[in-house]
Design a protein around this motif. Structure first.
Motif, PDB file in Angstrom:
ATOM      1  N   PRO A  17     -30.935  37.626 -24.447  1.00  0.00           N
ATOM      2  CA  PRO A  17     -30.206  37.419 -25.709  1.00  0.00           C
ATOM      3  C   PRO A  17     -30.100  35.924 -26.041  1.00  0.00           C
ATOM      4  CG  PRO A  17     -29.040  38.970 -24.297  1.00  0.00           C
ATOM      5  CD  PRO A  17     -30.125  38.370 -23.461  1.00  0.00           C
ATOM      6  N   CYS A  18     -30.191  35.603 -27.320  1.00  0.00           N
ATOM      7  CA  CYS A  18     -30.132  34.203 -27.738  1.00  0.00           C
ATOM      8  C   CYS A  18     -28.790  33.561 -27.413  1.00  0.00           C
ATOM      9  CB  CYS A  18     -30.416  34.089 -29.241  1.00  0.00           C
ATOM     10  SG  CYS A  18     -32.128  34.442 -29.681  1.00  0.00           S
ATOM     11  N   HIS A  19     -27.708  34.332 -27.528  1.00  0.00           N
ATOM     12  CA  HIS A  19     -26.397  33.746 -27.219  1.00  0.00           C
ATOM     13  C   HIS A  19     -26.309  33.344 -25.757  1.00  0.00           C
ATOM     14  CE1 HIS A  19     -24.612  37.118 -24.929  1.00  0.00           C
ATOM     15  NE2 HIS A  19     -25.270  37.912 -25.742  1.00  0.00           N
ATOM     16  N   LEU A  20     -26.985  34.099 -24.890  1.00  0.00           N
ATOM     17  CA  LEU A  20     -26.997  33.760 -23.470  1.00  0.00           C
ATOM     18  C   LEU A  20     -27.808  32.486 -23.226  1.00  0.00           C
ATOM     19  CD1 LEU A  20     -26.241  34.506 -20.563  1.00  0.00           C
ATOM     20  CD2 LEU A  20     -28.299  35.930 -20.485  1.00  0.00           C
ATOM     21  N   LEU A  21     -28.933  32.367 -23.938  1.00  0.00           N
ATOM     22  CA  LEU A  21     -29.734  31.152 -23.825  1.00  0.00           C
ATOM     23  C   LEU A  21     -28.937  29.919 -24.240  1.00  0.00           C
ATOM     24  CD1 LEU A  21     -33.409  31.663 -25.086  1.00  0.00           C
ATOM     25  CD2 LEU A  21     -32.629  30.933 -22.828  1.00  0.00           C
ATOM     26  N   SER A  22     -28.215  30.034 -25.347  1.00  0.00           N
ATOM     27  CA  SER A  22     -27.415  28.907 -25.833  1.00  0.00           C
ATOM     28  C   SER A  22     -26.341  28.532 -24.823  1.00  0.00           C
ATOM     29  CB  SER A  22     -26.767  29.258 -27.171  1.00  0.00           C
ATOM     30  OG  SER A  22     -27.747  29.524 -28.152  1.00  0.00           O
ATOM     31  N   GLU A  23     -25.709  29.543 -24.273  1.00  0.00           N
ATOM     32  CA  GLU A  23     -24.651  29.299 -23.285  1.00  0.00           C
ATOM     33  C   GLU A  23     -25.209  28.633 -22.036  1.00  0.00           C
ATOM     34  OE1 GLU A  23     -22.127  32.075 -20.219  1.00  0.00           O
ATOM     35  OE2 GLU A  23     -22.491  32.864 -22.233  1.00  0.00           O
ATOM     36  N   MET A  24     -26.328  29.136 -21.544  1.00  0.00           N
ATOM     37  CA  MET A  24     -26.907  28.578 -20.320  1.00  0.00           C
ATOM     38  C   MET A  24     -27.444  27.173 -20.545  1.00  0.00           C
ATOM     39  SD  MET A  24     -28.878  31.689 -18.391  1.00  0.00           S
ATOM     40  CE  MET A  24     -30.049  31.922 -19.727  1.00  0.00           C
ATOM     41  N   SER A  25     -28.052  26.948 -21.712  1.00  0.00           N
ATOM     42  CA  SER A  25     -28.632  25.634 -21.982  1.00  0.00           C
ATOM     43  C   SER A  25     -27.570  24.554 -22.047  1.00  0.00           C
ATOM     44  CB  SER A  25     -29.421  25.680 -23.302  1.00  0.00           C
ATOM     45  OG  SER A  25     -30.509  26.572 -23.205  1.00  0.00           O
ATOM     46  N   ALA A  26     -26.378  24.916 -22.506  1.00  0.00           N
ATOM     47  CA  ALA A  26     -25.291  23.946 -22.568  1.00  0.00           C
ATOM     48  C   ALA A  26     -24.865  23.508 -21.166  1.00  0.00           C
ATOM     49  CB  ALA A  26     -24.106  24.541 -23.321  1.00  0.00           C
ATOM     50  N   ARG A  27     -24.989  24.423 -20.196  1.00  0.00           N
ATOM     51  CA  ARG A  27     -24.589  24.103 -18.822  1.00  0.00           C
ATOM     52  C   ARG A  27     -25.734  23.586 -17.983  1.00  0.00           C
ATOM     53  NH1 ARG A  27     -22.623  29.474 -18.510  1.00  0.00           N
ATOM     54  NH2 ARG A  27     -24.008  29.702 -16.707  1.00  0.00           N
ATOM     55  N   GLU A  28     -26.964  23.982 -18.326  1.00  0.00           N
ATOM     56  CA  GLU A  28     -28.129  23.656 -17.510  1.00  0.00           C
ATOM     57  C   GLU A  28     -29.186  22.955 -18.365  1.00  0.00           C
ATOM     58  OE1 GLU A  28     -28.402  24.202 -14.336  1.00  0.00           O
ATOM     59  OE2 GLU A  28     -26.748  25.581 -13.908  1.00  0.00           O
ATOM     60  N   PRO A  29     -29.133  21.603 -18.462  1.00  0.00           N
ATOM     61  CA  PRO A  29     -30.101  20.882 -19.288  1.00  0.00           C
ATOM     62  C   PRO A  29     -31.555  21.175 -18.908  1.00  0.00           C
ATOM     63  CG  PRO A  29     -28.313  19.440 -18.601  1.00  0.00           C
ATOM     64  CD  PRO A  29     -28.141  20.708 -17.841  1.00  0.00           C
ATOM     65  N   ALA A  30     -31.801  21.442 -17.631  1.00  0.00           N
ATOM     66  CA  ALA A  30     -33.172  21.724 -17.199  1.00  0.00           C
ATOM     67  C   ALA A  30     -33.709  22.990 -17.858  1.00  0.00           C
ATOM     68  CB  ALA A  30     -33.227  21.872 -15.677  1.00  0.00           C
ATOM     69  N   LEU A  31     -32.814  23.933 -18.132  1.00  0.00           N
ATOM     70  CA  LEU A  31     -33.240  25.175 -18.777  1.00  0.00           C
ATOM     71  C   LEU A  31     -33.685  24.914 -20.210  1.00  0.00           C
ATOM     72  CD1 LEU A  31     -33.472  28.260 -18.450  1.00  0.00           C
ATOM     73  CD2 LEU A  31     -31.165  28.432 -19.378  1.00  0.00           C
ATOM     74  N   LEU A  32     -32.962  24.052 -20.913  1.00  0.00           N
ATOM     75  CA  LEU A  32     -33.347  23.696 -22.276  1.00  0.00           C
ATOM     76  C   LEU A  32     -34.711  23.015 -22.287  1.00  0.00           C
ATOM     77  CD1 LEU A  32     -32.604  23.552 -25.263  1.00  0.00           C
ATOM     78  CD2 LEU A  32     -31.455  21.375 -24.802  1.00  0.00           C
ATOM     79  N   HIS A  33     -34.937  22.153 -21.297  1.00  0.00           N
ATOM     80  CA  HIS A  33     -36.240  21.486 -21.197  1.00  0.00           C
ATOM     81  C   HIS A  33     -37.347  22.507 -20.967  1.00  0.00           C
ATOM     82  CE1 HIS A  33     -39.514  19.282 -19.137  1.00  0.00           C
ATOM     83  NE2 HIS A  33     -39.180  18.313 -19.986  1.00  0.00           N
ATOM     84  N   GLU A  34     -37.089  23.490 -20.108  1.00  0.00           N
ATOM     85  CA  GLU A  34     -38.090  24.524 -19.837  1.00  0.00           C
ATOM     86  C   GLU A  34     -38.357  25.362 -21.086  1.00  0.00           C
ATOM     87  OE1 GLU A  34     -40.851  26.885 -17.802  1.00  0.00           O
ATOM     88  OE2 GLU A  34     -39.973  24.921 -17.323  1.00  0.00           O
ATOM     89  N   LEU A  35     -37.309  25.656 -21.834  1.00  0.00           N
ATOM     90  CA  LEU A  35     -37.466  26.412 -23.076  1.00  0.00           C
ATOM     91  C   LEU A  35     -38.358  25.658 -24.052  1.00  0.00           C
ATOM     92  CD1 LEU A  35     -36.595  28.813 -24.892  1.00  0.00           C
ATOM     93  CD2 LEU A  35     -34.657  27.415 -25.614  1.00  0.00           C
ATOM     94  N   MET A  36     -38.104  24.355 -24.202  1.00  0.00           N
ATOM     95  CA  MET A  36     -38.904  23.546 -25.110  1.00  0.00           C
ATOM     96  C   MET A  36     -40.361  23.457 -24.624  1.00  0.00           C
ATOM     97  SD  MET A  36     -36.968  22.747 -27.620  1.00  0.00           S
ATOM     98  CE  MET A  36     -36.281  24.400 -27.374  1.00  0.00           C
ATOM     99  N   SER A  37     -40.550  23.370 -23.315  1.00  0.00           N
ATOM    100  CA  SER A  37     -41.905  23.288 -22.761  1.00  0.00           C
ATOM    101  C   SER A  37     -42.698  24.553 -23.076  1.00  0.00           C
ATOM    102  CB  SER A  37     -41.855  23.073 -21.241  1.00  0.00           C
ATOM    103  OG  SER A  37     -41.280  21.834 -20.930  1.00  0.00           O
TER     104      SER A  37
END
Length: 209
Positions: free
Chosen positions: A91-111
């Motif tokens: 779910p997108c809301h879960l992605l947003s929540e996790m990315s706020a806590r885990e910057p590495a996850l946001l980087h992986e998403l962008m990659s």
């Protein structure tokens, strides 16, 4: 993610199994999730203003699809299973929540988003321009990225190949038959083939020369 992070998200992530021909999502839908492909091949297709079907890219194991949902955009293409497909729905809301806590996850998403863009650009460059034979060879090279544990790849139908490569069904059929005779392909099943890598490489080098 650490173990606590994994425990937190597992209850929100669904595992999906699709049969060939089943739809993951449709063009114009407002999505609420992204998907990671665990196994199988997914195609993305649309219908042109003239009514022609076009397959615009593929995704396979490890790829992220449906990213437009993250920025509240509707899906641009129909996503359809080519083979049996296993997906994780996030779910997108879960992605947003996790990315706020885990910057590495946001980087992986962008990659992974960038990887999808690179794939779409390469599709236009390699698979819809140039001689028909070269387009078929480049498609086989692309499909080789999704080789199964048995050493086989999914072979599109001639109609699907025409929709991918902007060629007639007759041309696609003629070229596949020729590649079988040349030893580039071996056919263990109706919709699966084994690609002889060295022979394929030589055939592509000859075309590029």
């Amino acid at each position: 993610l650490d173990e606590a992070g994994l425990d937190h998200i597992h209850s929100h992530i669904a595992s999906l199994s699709l049969a060939p021909g089943e739809t993951v999502y449709q063009r114009g839908e407002q999505g609420a999730a992204v998907y990671t492909v665990r196994s199988g091949v997914v195609r993305f297709e649309r219908v042109t203003e003239r009514g022609d079907r076009r397959i615009v890219r593929l995704a396979g194991p490890g790829d992220l699809i449906g990213q437009e949902s993250v920025v509240s955009r509707v899906h641009g293409d129909d996503a359809v299973a080519c083979t049996e497909v296993e997906l994780c729905r996030i779910p997108c809301h879960l992605l947003s929540e996790m990315s706020a806590r885990e910057p590495a996850l946001l980087h992986e998403l962008m990659s992974r988003w960038q990887r999808a863009l690179d794939s779409a650009e390469a599709w236009v460059t390699d698979l819809t321009t140039g001689p028909a034979r070269r387009r078929v060879l480049r498609l086989l090279l692309k499909l080789s990225d999704y080789t199964s544990a048995q050493g086989e790849i999914w072979l599109p139908s001639r109609e699907e190949m025409g929709a991918m490569l902007d060629m007639s069904v007759e041309t696609a059929s003629r070229l596949i038959s020729a590649l079988r005779r040349e030893g580039v392909l071996q056919t263990p099943g109706l919709r699966t083939v084994r690609v002889q890598g060295e022979v394929l490489t030589r055939a592509l080098a000859a075309e590029d020369a």
